[in-house]
Design an enzyme around this catalytic site. Structure first.
Site, PDB file in Angstrom:
ATOM      1  CG  HIS A   1      -4.033   0.208   6.734  1.00 54.58           C
ATOM      2  ND1 HIS A   1      -4.004   0.747   7.987  1.00 54.58           N
ATOM      3  CD2 HIS A   1      -2.840   0.543   6.150  1.00 54.58           C
ATOM      4  CE1 HIS A   1      -2.837   1.385   8.174  1.00 54.58           C
ATOM      5  NE2 HIS A   1      -2.124   1.264   7.068  1.00 54.58           N
TER       6      HIS A   1
ATOM      7  CG  HIS B   1       3.849  -1.539  11.559  1.00 50.76           C
ATOM      8  ND1 HIS B   1       4.597  -0.399  11.738  1.00 50.76           N
ATOM      9  CD2 HIS B   1       3.147  -1.353  10.417  1.00 50.76           C
ATOM     10  CE1 HIS B   1       4.345   0.454  10.749  1.00 50.76           C
ATOM     11  NE2 HIS B   1       3.471  -0.104   9.918  1.00 50.76           N
TER      12      HIS B   1
ATOM     13  CG  ASP C   1       4.694   3.145   7.480  1.00 53.23           C
ATOM     14  OD1 ASP C   1       3.773   3.579   6.758  1.00 53.23           O
ATOM     15  OD2 ASP C   1       4.515   2.250   8.343  1.00 53.23           O
ATOM     16  CG  HIS C   2       4.037   0.170   4.309  1.00 45.99           C
ATOM     17  ND1 HIS C   2       3.948  -1.121   4.752  1.00 45.99           N
ATOM     18  CD2 HIS C   2       3.594   0.956   5.325  1.00 45.99           C
ATOM     19  CE1 HIS C   2       3.458  -1.117   6.000  1.00 45.99           C
ATOM     20  NE2 HIS C   2       3.235   0.130   6.355  1.00 45.99           N
TER      21      HIS C   2
ATOM     22  CG  HIS D   1      -0.427   0.105   2.532  1.00 50.34           C
ATOM     23  ND1 HIS D   1       0.356  -0.866   3.097  1.00 50.34           N
ATOM     24  CD2 HIS D   1      -0.529   1.091   3.466  1.00 50.34           C
ATOM     25  CE1 HIS D   1       0.703  -0.494   4.320  1.00 50.34           C
ATOM     26  NE2 HIS D   1       0.192   0.693   4.562  1.00 50.34           N
TER      27      HIS D   1
ATOM     28  CG  HIS E   1       0.010   4.364   4.727  1.00 51.51           C
ATOM     29  ND1 HIS E   1      -0.677   3.630   5.670  1.00 51.51           N
ATOM     30  CD2 HIS E   1      -0.864   5.304   4.274  1.00 51.51           C
ATOM     31  CE1 HIS E   1      -1.914   4.109   5.783  1.00 51.51           C
ATOM     32  NE2 HIS E   1      -2.052   5.112   4.935  1.00 51.51           N
TER      33      HIS E   1
ATOM     34  CG  ASP F   1       0.626  -1.248   7.812  1.00 44.39           C
ATOM     35  OD1 ASP F   1       1.550  -2.030   8.093  1.00 44.39           O
ATOM     36  OD2 ASP F   1       0.767  -0.006   7.771  1.00 44.39           O
TER      37      ASP F   1
HETATM   38 FE    FE Z   1       2.665   0.876   8.150  1.00 46.39          FE
HETATM   39 ZN    ZN Z   2       0.013   1.679   6.586  1.00 49.79          ZN
END
Ligand code: FE
Ligand code: ZN
Length: 241
Positions: free
Chosen positions: A114, A171, A60-61, A56, A58, A133
């Site tokens: 998400h 995570h 942090d990905h 996805h 985001h 996530d």
């Molecule tokens: Fe994440």
């Molecule tokens: Zn995420």
């Protein structure tokens, strides 16, 4: 297992997965939050990165996408539904599509909620799934761009995978998820035993991921919710907590 899968902890609680297929020599990174750590790990092992798979959009990905592509020329695969939000994608996929790393095949599963276009990758021959996530150890992702009904459907899709499937989530949220799960099902003996183990592992500074589909079926309050309404109520309680 044909694949070697290396867990790389980055940022405060993200896991980036470095995946090597020895037959072909291909190496892939799942959800590179950053570039440096996975590049260094691959270099150390003498692995040449050929692909990135995103779950996805985001940051942090996907934060490492551009730099890793620049450094390696790798091909980046990710969700068709988020193409505009991940400008570095080369290949767009959705449920029913197949992605390969060397000889190893992954099936793409749509798991929106998400984020609106979130996907997961299931590798049947490896008994492995990269879920980003959407599913966590004893938890699920927050519903930023979707509904409880969508997350409920996602749980049905994921619990249908074989029990032995190793679930590689993105995570280390296990302890706080488990603390919440215990408020929902204080008498669940599998959950209590699991949390004893998790507290010990975290106390030693160890990672608790990957998990398995079997473990989630036994202890995850979102996968175990009996209805959309129950999942929605639990998600709201967890968010408030
Ligand atoms: Fe994440
Ligand atoms: Zn995420």
């Amino acid at each position: 297992m044909a694949l070697e899968i290396v867990r790389i902890p980055v940022l405060s609680d993200n896991y980036v997965w470095l995946v090597h297929e020895p037959e072909s020599g291909e190496t892939m990174i799942v959800d590179p939050a950053v570039a440096d750590a996975p590049l260094a790990e691959a270099e150390k092992r003498g692995w040449k990165i050929t692909q990135i798979w995103n779950t996805h959009w985001h940051p942090d990905h996907t934060g490492g996408n551009a730099e890793i592509k620049e450094a390696t020329g790798c091909v980046i695969t990710g969700p068709e539904g988020e193409a505009e939000r991940i400008p570095t994608l080369d290949r767009l996929v959705k449920e029913g599509d197949r992605v390969t790393l060397g000889e190893v095949e992954a099936h793409v599963i749509d798991v929106p909620a998400h984020t609106a276009g979130h996907i997961a990758y299931h590798l049947p021959s490896e008994n492995a799934a990269f879920v980003g996530d959407t599913l966590f150890a004893m938890g699920c992702g927050r519903l930023f761009e979707g509904t409880p009904a969508q997350m409920y459907d996602n749980m049905r899709k994921l619990e249908a995978l074989p029990d032995a499937t190793m679930v590689y989530c993105a995570h280390e949220y296990t302890q706080s998820n488990g603390d919440f799960a215990l408020t929902v099902e204080p008498d669940n003996t599998d959950l209590r035993a699991r949390m004893d183990e998790v507290r010990d592992m975290r106390g030693r500074g160890e990672a608790t991921v990957p998990t398995t589909i079997a473990a989630e079926k036994a202890t995850n309050p979102f996968m175990r919710a009996d209805s959309v309404e129950e999942l929605a109520r639990r998600r709201a309680q967890k968010d408030a907590g």
